[in-house]
Design a protein around this motif. Sequence first.
Motif, PDB file in Angstrom:
ATOM      1  N   MET A   1      14.998 -59.553   7.502  1.00  0.00           N
ATOM      2  CA  MET A   1      14.551 -60.247   8.898  1.00  0.00           C
ATOM      3  C   MET A   1      15.847 -60.362   9.439  1.00  0.00           C
ATOM      4  O   MET A   1      15.942 -61.253  10.555  1.00  0.00           O
ATOM      5  N   ASN A   3      18.199 -59.088  11.390  1.00  0.00           N
ATOM      6  CA  ASN A   3      18.519 -58.665  12.830  1.00  0.00           C
ATOM      7  C   ASN A   3      17.404 -59.486  13.831  1.00  0.00           C
ATOM      8  O   ASN A   3      17.982 -59.816  14.917  1.00  0.00           O
ATOM      9  N   LEU A   4      16.313 -59.501  13.420  1.00  0.00           N
ATOM     10  CA  LEU A   4      15.387 -60.166  14.517  1.00  0.00           C
ATOM     11  C   LEU A   4      15.663 -61.545  14.489  1.00  0.00           C
ATOM     12  O   LEU A   4      15.252 -62.155  15.526  1.00  0.00           O
ATOM     13  N   ILE A  24      17.112 -52.283  19.410  1.00  0.00           N
ATOM     14  CA  ILE A  24      15.750 -52.360  18.698  1.00  0.00           C
ATOM     15  C   ILE A  24      14.646 -51.463  19.896  1.00  0.00           C
ATOM     16  O   ILE A  24      14.074 -50.936  18.883  1.00  0.00           O
ATOM     17  N   GLU A  27      15.373 -47.846  18.802  1.00  0.00           N
ATOM     18  CA  GLU A  27      14.808 -47.341  17.505  1.00  0.00           C
ATOM     19  C   GLU A  27      13.279 -47.226  17.635  1.00  0.00           C
ATOM     20  O   GLU A  27      12.806 -46.252  16.947  1.00  0.00           O
ATOM     21  N   LYS A  28      12.671 -48.037  18.221  1.00  0.00           N
ATOM     22  CA  LYS A  28      11.112 -48.108  18.379  1.00  0.00           C
ATOM     23  C   LYS A  28      10.690 -46.914  18.905  1.00  0.00           C
ATOM     24  O   LYS A  28       9.976 -46.152  18.657  1.00  0.00           O
ATOM     25  N   ASP A  87       4.945 -47.852   6.461  1.00  0.00           N
ATOM     26  CA  ASP A  87       5.540 -49.071   6.386  1.00  0.00           C
ATOM     27  C   ASP A  87       4.605 -50.296   6.165  1.00  0.00           C
ATOM     28  O   ASP A  87       4.797 -51.311   5.365  1.00  0.00           O
ATOM     29  N   GLU A  88       3.661 -50.246   7.229  1.00  0.00           N
ATOM     30  CA  GLU A  88       2.721 -51.354   6.907  1.00  0.00           C
ATOM     31  C   GLU A  88       1.729 -51.363   5.946  1.00  0.00           C
ATOM     32  O   GLU A  88       1.489 -52.229   5.266  1.00  0.00           O
ATOM     33  N   LEU A  91       3.734 -52.634   3.172  1.00  0.00           N
ATOM     34  CA  LEU A  91       3.857 -54.266   3.183  1.00  0.00           C
ATOM     35  C   LEU A  91       2.648 -54.785   2.861  1.00  0.00           C
ATOM     36  O   LEU A  91       2.658 -55.841   1.929  1.00  0.00           O
TER      37      LEU A  91
ATOM     38  N   LEU B 102      17.043 -51.909  12.484  1.00  0.00           N
ATOM     39  CA  LEU B 102      15.790 -52.858  11.800  1.00  0.00           C
ATOM     40  C   LEU B 102      15.425 -52.147  10.523  1.00  0.00           C
ATOM     41  O   LEU B 102      15.277 -50.806  10.355  1.00  0.00           O
ATOM     42  N   ASP B 103      15.040 -53.022   9.455  1.00  0.00           N
ATOM     43  CA  ASP B 103      14.420 -52.527   8.261  1.00  0.00           C
ATOM     44  C   ASP B 103      12.874 -52.425   8.669  1.00  0.00           C
ATOM     45  O   ASP B 103      12.396 -52.712   9.596  1.00  0.00           O
ATOM     46  N   ALA B 104      12.344 -51.945   7.491  1.00  0.00           N
ATOM     47  CA  ALA B 104      10.994 -51.531   7.653  1.00  0.00           C
ATOM     48  C   ALA B 104      10.116 -52.899   8.030  1.00  0.00           C
ATOM     49  O   ALA B 104       9.188 -52.695   8.893  1.00  0.00           O
ATOM     50  N   ASP B 105      10.456 -53.903   7.474  1.00  0.00           N
ATOM     51  CA  ASP B 105       9.540 -55.240   7.680  1.00  0.00           C
ATOM     52  C   ASP B 105       9.860 -55.634   9.115  1.00  0.00           C
ATOM     53  O   ASP B 105       9.002 -55.997   9.914  1.00  0.00           O
ATOM     54  N   GLU B 106      11.093 -55.524   9.754  1.00  0.00           N
ATOM     55  CA  GLU B 106      11.369 -55.766  10.946  1.00  0.00           C
ATOM     56  C   GLU B 106      10.480 -54.862  11.941  1.00  0.00           C
ATOM     57  O   GLU B 106      10.235 -55.443  13.152  1.00  0.00           O
ATOM     58  N   LYS B 107      10.430 -53.517  11.696  1.00  0.00           N
ATOM     59  CA  LYS B 107       9.716 -52.671  12.562  1.00  0.00           C
ATOM     60  C   LYS B 107       8.333 -53.243  12.799  1.00  0.00           C
ATOM     61  O   LYS B 107       7.813 -52.791  13.723  1.00  0.00           O
ATOM     62  N   ILE B 108       7.813 -53.720  11.729  1.00  0.00           N
ATOM     63  CA  ILE B 108       6.347 -54.069  11.751  1.00  0.00           C
ATOM     64  C   ILE B 108       6.059 -55.151  12.825  1.00  0.00           C
ATOM     65  O   ILE B 108       5.298 -55.397  13.645  1.00  0.00           O
ATOM     66  N   VAL B 109       7.134 -56.219  12.469  1.00  0.00           N
ATOM     67  CA  VAL B 109       7.207 -57.487  13.421  1.00  0.00           C
ATOM     68  C   VAL B 109       7.474 -56.983  14.652  1.00  0.00           C
ATOM     69  O   VAL B 109       6.788 -57.522  15.753  1.00  0.00           O
ATOM     70  N   LEU B 110       8.401 -56.093  14.993  1.00  0.00           N
ATOM     71  CA  LEU B 110       8.408 -55.768  16.313  1.00  0.00           C
ATOM     72  C   LEU B 110       7.378 -54.908  17.102  1.00  0.00           C
ATOM     73  O   LEU B 110       7.036 -55.579  18.270  1.00  0.00           O
ATOM     74  N   ASP B 111       6.725 -54.183  16.325  1.00  0.00           N
ATOM     75  CA  ASP B 111       5.471 -53.505  16.812  1.00  0.00           C
ATOM     76  C   ASP B 111       4.268 -54.360  17.096  1.00  0.00           C
ATOM     77  O   ASP B 111       3.787 -54.377  18.175  1.00  0.00           O
ATOM     78  N   ARG B 112       4.334 -55.344  16.167  1.00  0.00           N
ATOM     79  CA  ARG B 112       3.286 -56.430  16.547  1.00  0.00           C
ATOM     80  C   ARG B 112       3.640 -57.361  17.774  1.00  0.00           C
ATOM     81  O   ARG B 112       2.752 -57.817  18.647  1.00  0.00           O
TER      82      ARG B 112
END
Lengths: 225, 173
Positions: A1, A3-4, A24, A27-28, A87-88, A91, B102-112
Motif C-alpha cells: 500500500m 503508493n496509496l 494511478i 493504470e486504472k 485480484d479480488e 485477496l 499500483l500493486d494488486a491490493d492497491e488496485k482493489i482499494v482504488l476501485d472501491r
Amino acid sequence: MKNLKKLIDPNLDPIEIDQYMSQILREKFDSELALKYKAKLSNSYNVERTQQPGTNYTYIFLISALILLGGYLILKQMNTSALPNTDEYKLMALNFDEKNPFQANAVTRSSDGKEDALKLQAYVAFEDEKYKEASKALSSIVEKGKKDNFLLGYANFKMGEFAEARKSFSVVLSLGGDDTYISEARFYNVLSLFAEGRTSEAKIAMDALIAGSWESKQLVEIFKN
Amino acid sequence: MVIEMKMGKEDLFEHIFLSHFEKTMKFTRNKYKLSYEQAYDACMDSLLEFRRGLMEDKYTYGNLNYLFSKMAGQRFFKNVKKDNRFEAIPQDVVLPDQELFLDADEKIVLDRAWSKLGEGCRNLLKNYYYNNIKLTVLAEIEDRKPESLRKQKQRCLNTLRMNFQRIMKPINA
C-alpha cells in the motif's frame, strides 16, 4: 500500500498529488480499456491473445457457447451479478479467516510403531496449529492414507504453499469416497487456486462442485459480494 | 477523430486501429521474431500508448499505422527489459519509461474508493487526470466558471483521498 499511502499523506505537495493521481488513474483506465479492446478484438475481429489452431467458425462458436454457459452457471451459482476480478478473488482467498481450524484428532491405530510415532507427532503439531512441524512430519510418513494427505495439504495451505497444497488435495480426491476429507479437499483445492490467482481454473473447479454441497455453500459464502 | 475522442466518442479510433491490430501483430512478429502472445501484448500496450499520444496531441499527421507498428516493437523490447529475459536490445529502439505504480491490493482499494465517488466527481477527475483536458476547457464545455470547477475538483480529490483512508484502515489494522 506504499503508493496509496503516499497519496493520502496530508503534507504531500499539490504537484505531487497531481502526478500520483495521473499515474494511478492511467493504470486504472488503461487496464479497463485493454479489457474492452480485448473483448472487441475477440468478438469483432476474431483476434485472441491465445493463437487459434485454425479458422474453424463452428469450433469457435461451440467454444464461445460453452464459455458463456459456464459463465452463466457460475453467475447463477454465486447468486451475484457483479463478480470480483482475479485480484479480488485472490485477496478474498488469502484473507479467508477460518473460525475453527481443521482438527487432526491425535489418535493413531496402525501396526507400524515408527509410522505411528510420526503420525502422532504430526497430529499433535497439527492440533497445536504448528503447521510447519506438522507438514514436515506428515511428509516423512511413507504410507500416507487419505487423512494424512489431506492434513499435509491443509498444513501447506495454512503456510501459503498453495501449489504444494493442491498436490496433496489431488491425491485425496483421487482416492475417492464420500467423506469429510473429500469435501474438505474439494473446498481447499478451489480456495488454493483462487489464492494462487488461477481464477479461471478455480471457477471451473468450483463449477464442478455439487450444487448445495457443503463445499459449494462455503465457497459461495466466501466469494459473495 | 481526436476531437471526438476528447469528447468521449472513441468508436472511430477503435474501428480504425482494432481493425489493424492483427496486421500490426503480423508485422511485429515478422520484424522482431516474436511469439504470437508477445506480439499481442506488445500491440495492446502500444495501442494504449498510442491512444494516449493522440489525446495529448503528440501525433498530428503522417502514417499512423506505421507509427503504431513501430511503437509495438518498442513496447515489446520494454516488456523484455522488464522480464529480464534477454540482454541485447537494439540501439535504435527508444524505450518508454513506464513502470506499474499500483500493486494488486492497491488496485482493489482504488476501485472501491473510486466507486464510492459520485458520477460528477468521477467524470471530472477522469477528464482532468486521465484524458488530460484542462479545467478551462471543461468549464467551457459545461458552461461553468473555471474557478468553481477548480474548487469542485479539489473537493472530489479530497473525498477520494478520504475514501482511500477509510478503506485502507481495516486492511492495515
